[in-house]
Design an enzyme around this catalytic site. Structure first.
Site, PDB file in Angstrom:
ATOM      1  CG  ASN A   8       1.605  -0.701   0.770  1.00 17.50           C
ATOM      2  OD1 ASN A   8       1.928  -0.017  -0.200  1.00 17.50           O
ATOM      3  ND2 ASN A   8       2.212  -1.824   1.059  1.00 17.50           N
ATOM      4  N   GLY A  11       1.890  -2.105  -7.116  1.00 11.53           N
ATOM      5  CA  GLY A  11       0.470  -2.090  -6.795  1.00 11.53           C
ATOM      6  C   GLY A  11      -0.100  -3.486  -6.903  1.00 11.53           C
ATOM      7  CB  THR A  19      -3.458  -2.316 -10.965  1.00 12.88           C
ATOM      8  OG1 THR A  19      -4.452  -2.349  -9.968  1.00 12.88           O
ATOM      9  CG2 THR A  19      -3.410  -0.939 -11.596  1.00 12.88           C
ATOM     10  CD  GLU A  29       9.075  -5.197  -7.551  1.00 16.09           C
ATOM     11  OE1 GLU A  29       8.672  -6.122  -6.817  1.00 16.09           O
ATOM     12  OE2 GLU A  29      10.127  -5.271  -8.205  1.00 16.09           O
ATOM     13  CB  CYS A  60       3.626  -6.053  -0.842  1.00 15.95           C
ATOM     14  SG  CYS A  60       5.226  -5.252  -0.690  1.00 15.95           S
ATOM     15  CD  GLU A 100      10.779  -1.555  -7.734  1.00 15.22           C
ATOM     16  OE1 GLU A 100      10.672  -1.473  -6.503  1.00 15.22           O
ATOM     17  OE2 GLU A 100      10.005  -0.996  -8.521  1.00 15.22           O
TER      18      GLU A 100
HETATM   19  P1  NDP Z   1      -3.507  -0.519  -6.978  1.00 18.26           P
HETATM   20  O1  NDP Z   1      -3.024  -1.476  -7.994  1.00 18.26           O
HETATM   21  O2  NDP Z   1      -4.953  -0.305  -6.841  1.00 18.26           O
HETATM   22  O3  NDP Z   1      -2.876   0.924  -7.214  1.00 18.26           O
HETATM   23  C1  NDP Z   1      -1.505   1.170  -7.292  1.00 18.26           C
HETATM   24  C2  NDP Z   1      -1.284   2.471  -8.025  1.00 18.26           C
HETATM   25  O4  NDP Z   1      -1.707   2.329  -9.372  1.00 18.26           O
HETATM   26  C3  NDP Z   1      -2.080   3.639  -7.471  1.00 18.26           C
HETATM   27  O5  NDP Z   1      -1.327   4.817  -7.603  1.00 18.26           O
HETATM   28  C4  NDP Z   1      -3.292   3.643  -8.368  1.00 18.26           C
HETATM   29  O6  NDP Z   1      -3.927   4.876  -8.375  1.00 18.26           O
HETATM   30  C5  NDP Z   1      -2.656   3.322  -9.695  1.00 18.26           C
HETATM   31  N1  NDP Z   1      -3.548   2.790 -10.717  1.00 18.26           N
HETATM   32  C6  NDP Z   1      -4.752   2.182 -10.564  1.00 18.26           C
HETATM   33  N2  NDP Z   1      -5.252   1.828 -11.769  1.00 18.26           N
HETATM   34  C7  NDP Z   1      -4.346   2.219 -12.693  1.00 18.26           C
HETATM   35  C8  NDP Z   1      -4.284   2.139 -14.114  1.00 18.26           C
HETATM   36  N3  NDP Z   1      -5.245   1.564 -14.837  1.00 18.26           N
HETATM   37  N4  NDP Z   1      -3.199   2.633 -14.736  1.00 18.26           N
HETATM   38  C9  NDP Z   1      -2.210   3.191 -14.036  1.00 18.26           C
HETATM   39  N5  NDP Z   1      -2.205   3.318 -12.696  1.00 18.26           N
HETATM   40  C10 NDP Z   1      -3.264   2.828 -12.031  1.00 18.26           C
HETATM   41  O7  NDP Z   1      -2.848  -0.987  -5.624  1.00 18.26           O
HETATM   42  P2  NDP Z   1      -3.110  -0.404  -4.187  1.00 18.26           P
HETATM   43  O8  NDP Z   1      -2.817   1.065  -4.176  1.00 18.26           O
HETATM   44  O9  NDP Z   1      -4.427  -0.890  -3.733  1.00 18.26           O
HETATM   45  O10 NDP Z   1      -1.930  -1.082  -3.352  1.00 18.26           O
HETATM   46  C11 NDP Z   1      -2.040  -2.332  -2.778  1.00 18.26           C
HETATM   47  C12 NDP Z   1      -1.387  -3.385  -3.665  1.00 18.26           C
HETATM   48  O11 NDP Z   1      -0.026  -3.059  -3.884  1.00 18.26           O
HETATM   49  C13 NDP Z   1      -1.385  -4.738  -2.996  1.00 18.26           C
HETATM   50  O12 NDP Z   1      -1.748  -5.715  -3.954  1.00 18.26           O
HETATM   51  C14 NDP Z   1       0.062  -4.933  -2.599  1.00 18.26           C
HETATM   52  O13 NDP Z   1       0.460  -6.267  -2.508  1.00 18.26           O
HETATM   53  C15 NDP Z   1       0.784  -4.230  -3.689  1.00 18.26           C
HETATM   54  N6  NDP Z   1       2.124  -3.883  -3.271  1.00 18.26           N
HETATM   55  C16 NDP Z   1       3.192  -4.552  -3.831  1.00 18.26           C
HETATM   56  C17 NDP Z   1       4.477  -4.295  -3.398  1.00 18.26           C
HETATM   57  C18 NDP Z   1       5.654  -4.992  -4.019  1.00 18.26           C
HETATM   58  O14 NDP Z   1       6.770  -4.508  -3.852  1.00 18.26           O
HETATM   59  N7  NDP Z   1       5.480  -6.075  -4.730  1.00 18.26           N
HETATM   60  C19 NDP Z   1       4.741  -3.321  -2.334  1.00 18.26           C
HETATM   61  C20 NDP Z   1       3.557  -2.666  -1.838  1.00 18.26           C
HETATM   62  C21 NDP Z   1       2.301  -2.951  -2.297  1.00 18.26           C
HETATM   63  P3  NDP Z   1      -5.185   5.131  -7.387  1.00 18.26           P
HETATM   64  O15 NDP Z   1      -4.704   4.939  -6.004  1.00 18.26           O
HETATM   65  O16 NDP Z   1      -5.538   6.509  -7.684  1.00 18.26           O
HETATM   66  O17 NDP Z   1      -6.230   4.124  -7.777  1.00 18.26           O
END
Ligand code: NDP
Length: 478
Positions: free
Chosen positions: A149, A225, A229, A247, A281, A459
């Site tokens: 994002n 993420g 996940t 996070e 997020c 963080e």
């Molecule tokens: P995901 O959890 O799908 O992915 C995040 C990252 O993790 C990506 O690089 C993804 O790779 C990777 N990933 C996926 N599966 C695995 C695994 N099994 N092991 C290790 N890494 C993995 O999140 P999104 O990318 O869809 O992002 C959106 C989410 O992030 C929302 O829920 C949002 O709220 C959260 N978020 C939280 C923030 C915070 O500070 N709390 C800030 C910004 C976002 P790939 O893309 O290749 O699948």
């Protein structure tokens, strides 16, 4: 265009020669390819990071700082190119990438590059017995995994403190938005970052991401993420006793009292609802409004939101494309579910089909929904798109109960002019961050993170530098 991995100071193709398509959300068309990295690429990256660690850790803070500041300068010099890349790769309006994403990436590098010049550790003088002092030492090889994002913004937010503290890093951007991470690797080479200090591997989360989590030589994981996940990552990494910073998702309340500064609340609420197509997020996706001003809010808010310009993110618009076809389907699924539950769609609610270049892009109208109970799926689950729900409340206690009534606890926003009420409510909100009469005002020194299912750890500022170091107590007999 082929993006490459950055391993041991070199840009290189994936060992197995497999690639993934990278799609531009505004057009729905493939425009580049990224390495589908595997454990073979990771093995090279971990070997390089391990070999680089002793020298990087021993490099003084001043030298690490100088190199990181050079990277920050280069981000600024290439600001326009990076902003265009971020907009193309993510679908966000170019204006947002220009004012937020890319300046913040430079700020992240600068902040931690200078923080380490001012760091001190504690001493504990045990009268008549001992003098204790704390050493803060880098952990070794660490892993940083970031979402799509805010691609370069969050990627650098993790990498910067890890490098500043003297660790070497294996980093993985989201496979959906890899472009600025690739451009960043070129800047690191130009800045003279020693080989192996930072290694960037591209590919699927479930493959290369999971391999990073599982690798025994990667001692700490900083992850941003989704909550699901995060759960998988914790299940793998916790039994290996890795340090973990998670996070995760949010379902943030935006609480509006009748006594607020109406104009300021309204314009900020439009931003906190729909910036980056609602894919931040910290967006306030549940708007909780005092009943006496509920109808007024509805009318004014809908009128404002209808003015937002939606279109090609490379042009002057307020709302661009959502990040992928899969994500578009997920968001539309929630909107359809709201319809089936008899909700009122006050604005938006449909996919937008544009002409020309963006005819097959992933556009959704900013959508406002009311008439749903606070515990239905739309008010409980993270939609992470341009969709907000409105919920009325009668008393302060009810507002707090609704705000706290989800599994999440990342950020809350509160609009009121009543100071005592502000303190009373801020204390009771189950949330890592409370913004009062503002939203997304960030000070990089403050602790950042969530409670409940929104994450573990903090963080920002010293918290990040503490996470990326191990504290060692040295006790000297007097
Ligand atoms: P995901 O959890 O799908 O992915 C995040 C990252 O993790 C990506 O690089 C993804 O790779 C990777 N990933 C996926 N599966 C695995 C695994 N099994 N092991 C290790 N890494 C993995 O999140 P999104 O990318 O869809 O992002 C959106 C989410 O992030 C929302 O829920 C949002 O709220 C959260 N978020 C939280 C923030 C915070 O500070 N709390 C800030 C910004 C976002 P790939 O893309 O290749 O699948």
């Amino acid at each position: 265009m082929k993006l490459l991995n950055y391993i041991n100071g070199q840009l290189q193709e994936p060992v197995k020669g497999q690639w993934l398509d990278n799609i531009e959300p505004a057009t729905g068309k493939v425009y580049s390819q990224i390495p589908a990295s595997t454990a073979d690429d990771l093995a090279q990256a971990v070997a390089a990071a391990g070999a680089a660690f002793p020298a990087w850790a021993a490099t003084g803070a001043a030298e690490r700082s100088t190199i990181m500041l050079r990277i920050a300068d280069l981000i600024e010099q290439h600001q326009e190119r990076l902003a265009q890349a971020e907009s193309q790769d993510n679908g966000k309006p170019i204006s947002l990438a220009r004012v937020m994403d890319i300046p913040r990436a430079a700020a992240n590098m600068r902040f931690f590059a200078t923080a380490i010049l001012h760091q001190s550790t504690e001493t504990h003088y045990n009268e008549g017995h001992s003098l204790n002092y704390t050493l803060r030492q880098p952990i070794g090889v660490v892993g940083c995994i970031s979402p799509w994002n805010l691609p370069l913004y969050l990627f650098t937010w993790k990498i910067a403190p890890a490098l500043a503290a003297g660790n070497t890093v294996i980093a993985k951007p989201s496979e959906i938005t890899p472009l600025t991470a690739f451009l960043f690797s070129e800047l690191c080479i130009e800045a003279g970052l020693p080989a192996g200090v930072l290694n960037i591997v591209h590919g699927r989360g479930t493959e290369i991401g999971q391999a990073i989590i599982e690798h025994p030589k990667i001692k700490a994981i900083s992850f941003t993420g989704g909550t699901a996940t995060g759960k998988t990552i914790a299940a793998t990494a916790a039994p290996m006793f890795k340090k973990l910073s998670l996070e995760l998702g949010g379902k943030n309340p935006n609480i509006i009292f009748a006594d607020c500064n109406w104009e300021e609340m309204l314009s900020t609420t439009v931003r906190s609802s729909f910036s980056n197509q609602g894919q931040i997020c910290l967006c306030g996706s549940r708007i909780i409004i005092e009943r006496s001003v509920y109808e007024r809010f509805k009318t004014d808010f809908v009128a404002r939101v209808k003015q937002l310009r939606i279109g090609d993110p490379s042009t002057d618009v307020n709302v661009g494309a959502v990040v992928s076809a899969g994500h578009l389907d997920k968001i539309m699924g929630y909107i359809n579910s709201a319809r089936q539950q008899g909700a009122n769609i006050l604005s938006g609610g449909t996919r937008v089909f544009l002409d020309g270049r963006c005819a097959e892009g992933y556009f959704i109208e900013p959508t406002i929904i009311d008439g749903l109970s606070a515990d239905c799926n739309l008010n409980q689950e993270e939609i992470f798109g341009p969709v907000v729900t409105l919920i009325p409340f009668d008393t302060e206690e009810e507002a707090i109960a609704i705000a706290n009534g989800t599994q999440y606890g990342l950020a809350a926003t509160l609009w009121t002019q009543d100071l005592t009420r502000t303190h009373r409510i801020a204390e009771k909100l189950e949330s890592g961050i409370v913004w009062v009469n503002c939203w997304l005002v960030r000070d990089l020194r403050t602790p950042f993170g969530g409670v409940k299912s929104s994450g573990v750890g903090r963080e920002g500022g010293w918290e990040a530098l503490k996470f990326f170091t191990e504290a060692k107590n040295v006790c000297v007999k007097l």
